[in-house]
Motif scaffolding. Structure first.
Motif, mmCIF file in Angstrom:
data_model
loop_
_atom_site.group_PDB
_atom_site.id
_atom_site.type_symbol
_atom_site.label_atom_id
_atom_site.label_comp_id
_atom_site.label_asym_id
_atom_site.label_seq_id
_atom_site.Cartn_x
_atom_site.Cartn_y
_atom_site.Cartn_z
ATOM 1 N N VAL A 72 7.655 26.808 -19.909
ATOM 2 C CA VAL A 72 7.238 25.714 -20.778
ATOM 3 C C VAL A 72 7.656 24.378 -20.189
ATOM 4 C CG1 VAL A 72 7.561 24.671 -23.059
ATOM 5 C CG2 VAL A 72 7.212 27.142 -22.852
ATOM 6 N N ARG A 73 8.885 24.301 -19.697
ATOM 7 C CA ARG A 73 9.345 23.046 -19.080
ATOM 8 C C ARG A 73 8.480 22.689 -17.870
ATOM 9 N NH1 ARG A 73 14.224 20.387 -19.179
ATOM 10 N NH2 ARG A 73 15.335 22.179 -20.060
ATOM 11 N N GLY A 74 8.186 23.694 -17.045
ATOM 12 C CA GLY A 74 7.388 23.426 -15.860
ATOM 13 C C GLY A 74 5.981 22.958 -16.177
ATOM 14 N N ALA A 75 5.382 23.500 -17.231
ATOM 15 C CA ALA A 75 4.007 23.151 -17.578
ATOM 16 C C ALA A 75 3.913 21.874 -18.408
ATOM 17 C CB ALA A 75 3.360 24.300 -18.341
ATOM 18 N N PHE A 76 4.824 21.711 -19.370
ATOM 19 C CA PHE A 76 4.718 20.615 -20.332
ATOM 20 C C PHE A 76 5.767 19.523 -20.145
ATOM 21 C CE2 PHE A 76 2.990 23.820 -23.734
ATOM 22 C CZ PHE A 76 1.827 23.971 -22.996
ATOM 23 N N GLY A 77 6.838 19.819 -19.411
ATOM 24 C CA GLY A 77 7.906 18.845 -19.223
ATOM 25 C C GLY A 77 8.917 18.796 -20.359
ATOM 26 N N GLY A 78 8.653 19.475 -21.434
ATOM 27 C CA GLY A 78 9.542 19.493 -22.593
ATOM 28 C C GLY A 78 8.805 20.075 -23.774
ATOM 29 N N LEU A 79 9.343 19.867 -24.973
ATOM 30 C CA LEU A 79 8.773 20.493 -26.159
ATOM 31 C C LEU A 79 8.954 19.566 -27.358
ATOM 32 C CD1 LEU A 79 7.450 23.271 -26.732
ATOM 33 C CD2 LEU A 79 9.701 24.082 -27.449
ATOM 34 N N ASP A 80 7.932 19.509 -28.206
ATOM 35 C CA ASP A 80 7.994 18.710 -29.422
ATOM 36 C C ASP A 80 8.051 19.567 -30.688
ATOM 37 O OD1 ASP A 80 7.612 16.139 -28.024
ATOM 38 O OD2 ASP A 80 5.600 16.918 -27.637
ATOM 39 N N VAL A 81 7.447 20.752 -30.634
ATOM 40 C CA VAL A 81 7.349 21.603 -31.821
ATOM 41 C C VAL A 81 7.575 23.057 -31.426
ATOM 42 C CG1 VAL A 81 5.880 22.395 -33.718
ATOM 43 C CG2 VAL A 81 5.660 20.037 -32.882
ATOM 44 N N LEU A 82 8.424 23.744 -32.170
ATOM 45 C CA LEU A 82 8.573 25.194 -32.075
ATOM 46 C C LEU A 82 8.114 25.812 -33.382
ATOM 47 C CD1 LEU A 82 9.689 27.961 -30.992
ATOM 48 C CD2 LEU A 82 11.861 27.314 -32.076
ATOM 49 N N VAL A 83 7.288 26.856 -33.291
ATOM 50 C CA VAL A 83 6.975 27.693 -34.449
ATOM 51 C C VAL A 83 7.321 29.122 -34.040
ATOM 52 C CG1 VAL A 83 5.252 28.435 -36.115
ATOM 53 C CG2 VAL A 83 5.106 26.141 -35.131
ATOM 54 N N HIS A 84 8.431 29.619 -34.569
ATOM 55 C CA HIS A 84 8.934 30.939 -34.150
ATOM 56 C C HIS A 84 8.507 31.989 -35.166
ATOM 57 C CE1 HIS A 84 11.357 34.034 -32.406
ATOM 58 N NE2 HIS A 84 12.127 34.127 -33.475
ATOM 59 N N CYS A 85 7.496 32.778 -34.788
ATOM 60 C CA CYS A 85 6.928 33.780 -35.688
ATOM 61 C C CYS A 85 7.279 35.210 -35.309
ATOM 62 C CB CYS A 85 5.402 33.661 -35.703
ATOM 63 S SG CYS A 85 4.771 32.058 -36.195
ATOM 64 N N ALA A 86 7.800 35.436 -34.114
ATOM 65 C CA ALA A 86 8.027 36.803 -33.645
ATOM 66 C C ALA A 86 8.984 37.543 -34.570
ATOM 67 C CB ALA A 86 8.590 36.778 -32.225
ATOM 68 N N GLY A 87 8.609 38.755 -34.955
ATOM 69 C CA GLY A 87 9.471 39.542 -35.828
ATOM 70 C C GLY A 87 8.893 40.918 -36.069
ATOM 71 N N ILE A 88 9.741 41.807 -36.547
ATOM 72 C CA ILE A 88 9.322 43.159 -36.899
ATOM 73 C C ILE A 88 9.872 43.498 -38.270
ATOM 74 C CG2 ILE A 88 9.147 43.959 -34.508
ATOM 75 C CD1 ILE A 88 11.888 45.281 -34.834
ATOM 76 N N ILE A 89 9.321 44.551 -38.887
ATOM 77 C CA ILE A 89 9.771 44.988 -40.210
ATOM 78 C C ILE A 89 10.066 46.477 -40.158
ATOM 79 C CG2 ILE A 89 7.488 45.578 -41.148
ATOM 80 C CD1 ILE A 89 8.401 44.089 -43.746
ATOM 81 N N HIS A 90 10.940 46.923 -41.044
ATOM 82 C CA HIS A 90 11.310 48.342 -41.071
ATOM 83 C C HIS A 90 11.572 48.742 -42.508
ATOM 84 C CE1 HIS A 90 13.073 52.137 -39.704
ATOM 85 N NE2 HIS A 90 14.044 51.930 -40.576
ATOM 86 N N GLU A 91 10.894 49.786 -42.949
ATOM 87 C CA GLU A 91 11.100 50.306 -44.306
ATOM 88 C C GLU A 91 11.660 51.714 -44.230
ATOM 89 O OE1 GLU A 91 8.692 51.479 -48.423
ATOM 90 O OE2 GLU A 91 7.574 50.921 -46.627
ATOM 91 N N ALA A 92 12.817 51.914 -44.818
ATOM 92 C CA ALA A 92 13.421 53.241 -44.916
ATOM 93 C C ALA A 92 14.615 53.162 -45.855
ATOM 94 C CB ALA A 92 13.879 53.749 -43.545
ATOM 95 N N PRO A 93 14.888 54.226 -46.600
ATOM 96 C CA PRO A 93 16.121 54.249 -47.411
ATOM 97 C C PRO A 93 17.343 54.086 -46.515
ATOM 98 C CG PRO A 93 14.650 56.046 -48.032
ATOM 99 C CD PRO A 93 14.092 55.453 -46.780
ATOM 100 N N LEU A 94 18.364 53.473 -47.041
ATOM 101 C CA LEU A 94 19.567 53.224 -46.262
ATOM 102 C C LEU A 94 20.100 54.493 -45.605
ATOM 103 C CD1 LEU A 94 21.960 51.518 -45.295
ATOM 104 C CD2 LEU A 94 23.065 52.009 -47.502
ATOM 105 N N LEU A 95 20.199 55.576 -46.349
ATOM 106 C CA LEU A 95 20.799 56.795 -45.819
ATOM 107 C C LEU A 95 19.917 57.491 -44.790
ATOM 108 C CD1 LEU A 95 22.459 58.265 -49.043
ATOM 109 C CD2 LEU A 95 23.404 56.692 -47.335
ATOM 110 N N GLU A 96 18.697 56.987 -44.628
ATOM 111 C CA GLU A 96 17.797 57.516 -43.616
ATOM 112 C C GLU A 96 17.519 56.508 -42.505
ATOM 113 O OE1 GLU A 96 14.281 58.928 -45.605
ATOM 114 O OE2 GLU A 96 15.459 59.961 -47.154
ATOM 115 N N THR A 97 18.344 55.466 -42.429
ATOM 116 C CA THR A 97 18.166 54.421 -41.421
ATOM 117 C C THR A 97 19.188 54.589 -40.312
ATOM 118 O OG1 THR A 97 17.378 52.861 -43.108
ATOM 119 C CG2 THR A 97 18.110 51.931 -41.006
ATOM 120 N N PRO A 98 18.769 55.020 -39.129
ATOM 121 C CA PRO A 98 19.702 55.118 -38.007
ATOM 122 C C PRO A 98 20.213 53.735 -37.594
ATOM 123 C CG PRO A 98 17.663 56.310 -37.567
ATOM 124 C CD PRO A 98 17.421 55.467 -38.775
#
Length: 245
Positions: A72-98
């Motif tokens: 990003v620095r090499g292409a744009f020289g810096g940054l004005d805005v970050l939108v951080h969307c990366a994420g995952i979700i996990h559904e499981a009962p606690l006692l079944e969550t490794p």
């Protein structure tokens, strides 16, 4: 001034919608995802972005995030805005969550937010007159406990902690906020991630529908624009009334 924007989790869903929204403003848009977001990058080019970078990056990997920042620095020289969307979700009962599943959710959602936020803020040269913006995608679940989703809830609650701390540390030069979506119609709500029971419960909200990724993207454009100049340290909900804090 043409803004320089980085969107993570840009392969699909909210991230792709955010990247496209900024592309339509004529911004320089860097798009990152664990899978190369080249298809979404093509759409951003067609929408009018001044320049598009489409890069593969595992946000939980410190070296990969550093390399993303160098690109990003090499292409744009810096940054004005970050939108951080990366994420995952996990559904499981606690006692079944490794422990390994807990660690993976925390690694992507919380460690990834820390790594990407640190990298992006380091590229920002905002001022009190023209502040840079960081927008982190959290979740409405960050405000309350939900059975069978404890690792995810913990990770998103942690994201709000980062946002509040960074907002105080970097004001007024950089404004840092979180968006806390409710049920949004993306693959994250699909059968691979959530049970049919929980999908049904997600619809029991006042507006009785799933939100659209574009409705979240519209808020990122607002927060990054002149209208968002007096917002920092906030968790703003786009949720159809799923919670009313």
């Amino acid at each position: 001034m043409t803004r320089r924007v980085l969107v993570t989790g840009a392969y699909r869903g909210i991230g792709a919608a955010c990247a496209l929204a900024f592309a339509k403003t004529g911004a320089h848009v860097a798009m990152a995802d664990i899978r190369s977001p080249e298809g979404a990058g093509h759409a951003a080019r067609e929408a009018g972005a001044a320049e598009v970078l489409a890069l593969a990056c595992d946000v939980s990997d410190e070296a990969a995030v550093f390399a993303l920042g160098q690109s990003v620095r090499g292409a744009f020289g810096g940054l004005d805005v970050l939108v951080h969307c990366a994420g995952i979700i996990h559904e499981a009962p606690l006692l079944e969550t490794p422990v390994a599943d807990f660690d993976r959710v925390i690694a992507v959602n919380l460690r990834g937010s820390f790594l990407v936020g640190k990298m992006a803020i380091g590229l920002m040269d905002g001022s009190e007159q023209v502040p840079a913006r960081a927008v982190m995608i959290a979740s409405d679940m960050a405000y309350y406990g939900r059975e069978t989703f404890s690792p995810y809830v913990a990770s998103k609650h942690g994201v709000l902690g980062l946002v509040r701390s960074w907002a105080k540390e970097f004001a007024p030069r950089i404004l840092v906020n979180a968006i806390c979506p409710g049920p949004i119609d993306t693959e994250m709500l699909g059968a691979d991630n959530m049970s049919a029971e929980w999908r049904a419960r997600e619809l029991s909200i006042p507006l009785a529908r799933f939100g659209k990724p574009e409705e979240v993207a519209e808020l990122t454009i607002f927060l990054a624009g002149d209208g968002g100049r007096y917002f920092t340290g906030q968790g703003i909900s786009v949720n159809g009334g799923s919670i009313m804090p």
